[in-house]
Scaffold this active site. Structure first.
Site, mmCIF file in Angstrom:
data_model
loop_
_atom_site.group_PDB
_atom_site.id
_atom_site.type_symbol
_atom_site.label_atom_id
_atom_site.label_comp_id
_atom_site.label_asym_id
_atom_site.label_seq_id
_atom_site.Cartn_x
_atom_site.Cartn_y
_atom_site.Cartn_z
ATOM 1 N N HIS A 129 -81.897 37.942 -91.411
ATOM 2 C CA HIS A 129 -82.961 38.862 -90.394
ATOM 3 C C HIS A 129 -83.365 40.065 -91.303
ATOM 4 C CE1 HIS A 129 -81.960 37.617 -86.096
ATOM 5 N NE2 HIS A 129 -81.171 36.965 -87.005
ATOM 6 N N ASN A 159 -81.083 22.544 -85.321
ATOM 7 C CA ASN A 159 -80.166 21.327 -85.267
ATOM 8 C C ASN A 159 -79.960 20.805 -83.929
ATOM 9 O OD1 ASN A 159 -78.405 24.397 -85.032
ATOM 10 N ND2 ASN A 159 -77.140 22.923 -83.982
ATOM 11 N N TYR A 196 -72.349 39.187 -80.395
ATOM 12 C CA TYR A 196 -71.187 38.927 -80.980
ATOM 13 C C TYR A 196 -70.933 39.766 -82.503
ATOM 14 C CZ TYR A 196 -74.514 36.579 -84.218
ATOM 15 O OH TYR A 196 -75.595 35.981 -85.134
ATOM 16 N N GLU A 197 -71.725 40.435 -82.848
ATOM 17 C CA GLU A 197 -71.710 41.431 -83.886
ATOM 18 C C GLU A 197 -70.747 42.570 -83.354
ATOM 19 O OE1 GLU A 197 -75.198 42.501 -86.045
ATOM 20 O OE2 GLU A 197 -76.188 40.846 -84.653
ATOM 21 N N HIS A 229 -74.532 28.272 -90.287
ATOM 22 C CA HIS A 229 -75.731 29.402 -90.233
ATOM 23 C C HIS A 229 -76.431 29.004 -91.449
ATOM 24 C CE1 HIS A 229 -77.452 32.798 -89.395
ATOM 25 N NE2 HIS A 229 -77.234 33.605 -90.497
ATOM 26 N N MET A 258 -77.401 32.037 -79.374
ATOM 27 C CA MET A 258 -76.447 32.972 -79.317
ATOM 28 C C MET A 258 -77.357 34.454 -78.973
ATOM 29 S SD MET A 258 -74.040 32.132 -82.283
ATOM 30 C CE MET A 258 -73.525 30.446 -82.689
ATOM 31 N N SER A 259 -78.584 34.280 -78.283
ATOM 32 C CA SER A 259 -79.193 35.361 -78.251
ATOM 33 C C SER A 259 -80.227 35.554 -77.063
ATOM 34 C CB SER A 259 -80.241 35.742 -79.529
ATOM 35 O OG SER A 259 -81.065 34.860 -79.585
ATOM 36 N N SER A 280 -83.620 34.251 -86.207
ATOM 37 C CA SER A 280 -83.034 34.038 -87.466
ATOM 38 C C SER A 280 -83.949 33.138 -88.330
ATOM 39 C CB SER A 280 -81.645 32.922 -87.351
ATOM 40 O OG SER A 280 -80.625 33.705 -86.947
ATOM 41 N N HIS A 282 -77.087 40.999 -82.322
ATOM 42 C CA HIS A 282 -76.208 39.906 -81.262
ATOM 43 C C HIS A 282 -75.045 40.575 -80.841
ATOM 44 C CE1 HIS A 282 -78.659 37.698 -84.273
ATOM 45 N NE2 HIS A 282 -78.902 36.852 -83.407
ATOM 46 N N ALA A 311 -83.508 30.922 -82.909
ATOM 47 C CA ALA A 311 -82.959 29.592 -83.533
ATOM 48 C C ALA A 311 -82.029 29.146 -82.471
ATOM 49 C CB ALA A 311 -82.438 29.716 -84.993
HETATM 50 N N1 HPA Z 1 -75.636 26.602 -81.148
HETATM 51 C C1 HPA Z 1 -75.740 27.916 -81.007
HETATM 52 N N2 HPA Z 1 -76.585 28.637 -81.679
HETATM 53 C C2 HPA Z 1 -77.360 28.104 -82.491
HETATM 54 C C3 HPA Z 1 -77.301 26.532 -82.780
HETATM 55 C C4 HPA Z 1 -76.340 25.913 -82.282
HETATM 56 O O1 HPA Z 1 -76.195 24.715 -82.084
HETATM 57 N N3 HPA Z 1 -78.156 26.552 -83.552
HETATM 58 C C5 HPA Z 1 -78.770 27.574 -84.167
HETATM 59 N N4 HPA Z 1 -78.418 28.623 -83.168
#
Ligand code: HPA
Length: 266
Positions: free
Chosen positions: A58, A229, A82-83, A241, A205-206, A28, A80, A110
């Site tokens: 993306h 973050n 989750y899609e 996001h 998440m990847s 991302s 991903h 990310a």
């Molecule tokens: N959690 C999960 N996936 C992420 C995060 C997070 O805090 N930040 C960026 N992708």
């Protein structure tokens, strides 16, 4: 002919016959590096069976060409779990990468940080992972090849080269353990406390399913996170996001510097 061999033939017809050395999966907010490759951009839509990378931020192209003197195949976007709920969603792209001749793959993503010493804008080279999802892209694979050893899944020699590249460029790069959370909702603060106790330094998440698949296919793997973050409960920073996409470019500049040096010295 297998589906991956057919797709590799199609890609070679558009991007040239020379074998690819390395695959790069962009996470991302990191998609712009695909534009720096001197080569052919092939929309995923032109590659039958390629997953539709449906996440904003993306860039759904496969770009095959030269980057800092190395022939690369860059996945501008990834799909991903989750899609659609398929942990093996990146299997065909990785099989195609292998067909194109690559022996190495570097995944980027990310991630949220669980370590206060690794703030937003940092980058982290993965030393290992925790599969906190319980999912596995090899479930259903019928051959004994499914029993993939995962020690040193993040190749120590590749990691050493990435560390060296970061040192040469004077970019600070942490090393740590990445926990895969299924998404698409973010984690709760209690979940973050739990995975912190389990030994995770970052969460996302990847990447984990892709690295399992890469090892299954015999590709050497490495991965780098950009910290967008602090994970849930660790700061007052917003987690969304939009925030991920806004913050990714800070780490992306560092990541790009390290990757380009890594390629130059390969
Ligand atoms: N959690 C999960 N996936 C992420 C995060 C997070 O805090 N930040 C960026 N992708």
């Amino acid at each position: 002919m297998s589906k991956s061999a057919e797709l590799a033939r199609l890609i070679r017809s558009r991007a040239g016959e020379a074998p690819v050395t390395l695959g790069l999966i962009l996470g991302s907010g990191l998609g712009h590096l695909a534009g720096a490759v001197d080569g052919a951009a092939i929309p995923y839509g032109d590659l039958p069976g390629f997953p539709h990378a449906g996440v904003s931020g993306h860039n759904p192209n496969l770009v095959v060409g030269e980057l800092n003197g190395v022939r690369v195949a860059v996945f501008g976007g990834r799909a991903h779990y989750y899609e659609k709920g398929d942990p093996a969603v990146m299997r065909l792209p990785l099989e195609v990468l292998k067909e194109l001749g690559a022996g190495l793959v570097i995944a980027t993503n990310a991630a949220g940080s669980l370590d206060l010493r690794m703030p937003t804008g940092s980058i982290m080279c993965l030393s290992d992972h925790i599969n906190f999802s319980g999912l596995n892209p090899l479930i259903g694979e019928p051959t004994d090849a499914r029993f993939v050893p995962m020690k040193d899944a993040y190749d120590p020699a590749l990691r050493a080269r990435l560390r060296q590249a970061a040192a040469t460029e004077e970019v600070e790069m942490a090393e740590g353990v990445y926990a895969w959370y299924s998404g698409p909702s973010f984690e709760t603060p209690a979940e973050i406390r739990a995975i912190r106790m389990l030994g995770a330094d970052a969460v996302g998440m990847s990447t984990v399913p892709e690295v399992i698949l890469a090892r299954f296919l015999g590709l050497k793997a490495a991965a780098i996170s950009t910290i967008t973050n602090m994970a849930a409960g660790l700061s007052d920073e917003a987690i969304s996001h939009e925030h991920t996409k806004a913050m990714a470019p800070i780490g992306a500049v560092k990541l790009e510097t390290v990757l380009r040096r890594f390629l130059r010295d390969l």
